[in-house]
Design an enzyme around this catalytic site. Structure first.
Site, PDB file in Angstrom:
ATOM      1  N   CYS A 182      29.171  41.283  37.080  1.00  0.00           N
ATOM      2  CA  CYS A 182      30.190  41.601  38.075  1.00  0.00           C
ATOM      3  C   CYS A 182      29.658  41.425  39.507  1.00  0.00           C
ATOM      4  O   CYS A 182      29.443  40.296  39.926  1.00  0.00           O
ATOM      5  CB  CYS A 182      30.741  42.990  37.785  1.00  0.00           C
ATOM      6  N   HIS A 208      31.437  44.122  32.102  1.00  0.00           N
ATOM      7  CA  HIS A 208      30.347  45.116  32.091  1.00  0.00           C
ATOM      8  C   HIS A 208      29.910  45.456  30.672  1.00  0.00           C
ATOM      9  O   HIS A 208      30.404  46.438  30.091  1.00  0.00           O
ATOM     10  CB  HIS A 208      30.834  46.414  32.755  1.00  0.00           C
ATOM     11  N   GLU A 246      27.330  46.927  29.754  1.00  0.00           N
ATOM     12  CA  GLU A 246      26.599  48.220  29.737  1.00  0.00           C
ATOM     13  C   GLU A 246      27.550  49.409  29.552  1.00  0.00           C
ATOM     14  O   GLU A 246      27.098  50.524  29.332  1.00  0.00           O
ATOM     15  CB  GLU A 246      25.775  48.366  31.028  1.00  0.00           C
TER      16      GLU A 246
END
Ligand code: GLN
Length: 211
Positions: free
Chosen positions: A94, A187, A189
């Site tokens: 991002c 994302h 994560e």
């Protein structure tokens, strides 16, 4: 293997946690295939000289203009260029992708230009600023399911000839790689799916083996 997470701004702590999850064996939810534990240690990087102790670097999501300002203040730009020139892998998600891209629009801003893509910031429009999707990535010739969380995400508007598209959403590239530089508009994560982080660990392991 030590992987640095740039810890100036944004969700660096979640990337460190995702790397920690790679230390345990996991089983792919859809294929049932086992992934072995990865011997990786996450290192939060706050000063350029800390890059010397890591074999790869993750640049997290956050706010790219603020991130760039802090990178400039701490003199990270030449240090990351040197890191890249040494063949050490870098993964930007991002805002991290925005910082690594060749061209940035909306608005235009400085970027490192380490991957030949053009990105448009905040390009999904207001009501779709954030959303989740289940997509497919092609990693090492295998199709793997990946949960994609998009948060005020950029869109990749141009993919250079030397850039490999690794995953698409809605017909557009959302994850790509050029040599040692890996980027995603989403994302990884934020989910407990470690596929993308494991893939990055693999790039780092291979780069260390040939260094
Ligand atoms: N919208 C942010 C930017 O343009 C990126 C958002 C993110 O990293 N989740 O910098």
């Amino acid at each position: 293997m030590r992987i640095g997470v740039l810890a100036l701004q944004g969700d660096f702590a979640l990337h460190a946690k995702a790397l920690a999850r790679c230390r345990s064996a996991s089983r792919d939810r859809s294929t049932g295939e086992a992934s072995p534990p990865v011997d990786v240690e996450a290192v939060l990087v706050r000063k350029p000289e800390e890059l010397e102790a890591v074999g790869g670097l993750i640049i997290p999501g956050g706010e790219s203009t603020t991130l760039l300002k802090l990178m400039d203040e701490w003199e990270f730009v030449p240090a990351i260029e040197k890191f890249h020139a040494a063949g050490k892998p870098i993964f930007g998600t991002c805002a991290g992708l925005i910082v690594l891209a060749r061209d940035v629009e909306s608005p235009r801003q400085f970027s490192l230009g380490l991957i030949d893509v053009a990105v448009e910031r905040n390009a999904y429009g207001r009501q779709r600023d954030s959303f989740e999707a289940l997509g497919t990535a092609i990693l090492e010739g295998r199709r793997v399911p990946v949960t994609m969380v998009f948060i005020r995400a950029p869109r990749i508007r141009r993919v250079g000839a030397g850039v490999e598209s690794l995953a698409e959403h809605g017909g557009e590239t959302v994850m790509a790689r050029q040599g040692s530089v890996l980027v995603a508009t989403f994302h990884p994560e934020l989910t407990d799916d470690t596929t993308v982080h494991r893939y990055f660990c693999d790039l780092v392991r291979r780069a260390m083996a040939t260094a």
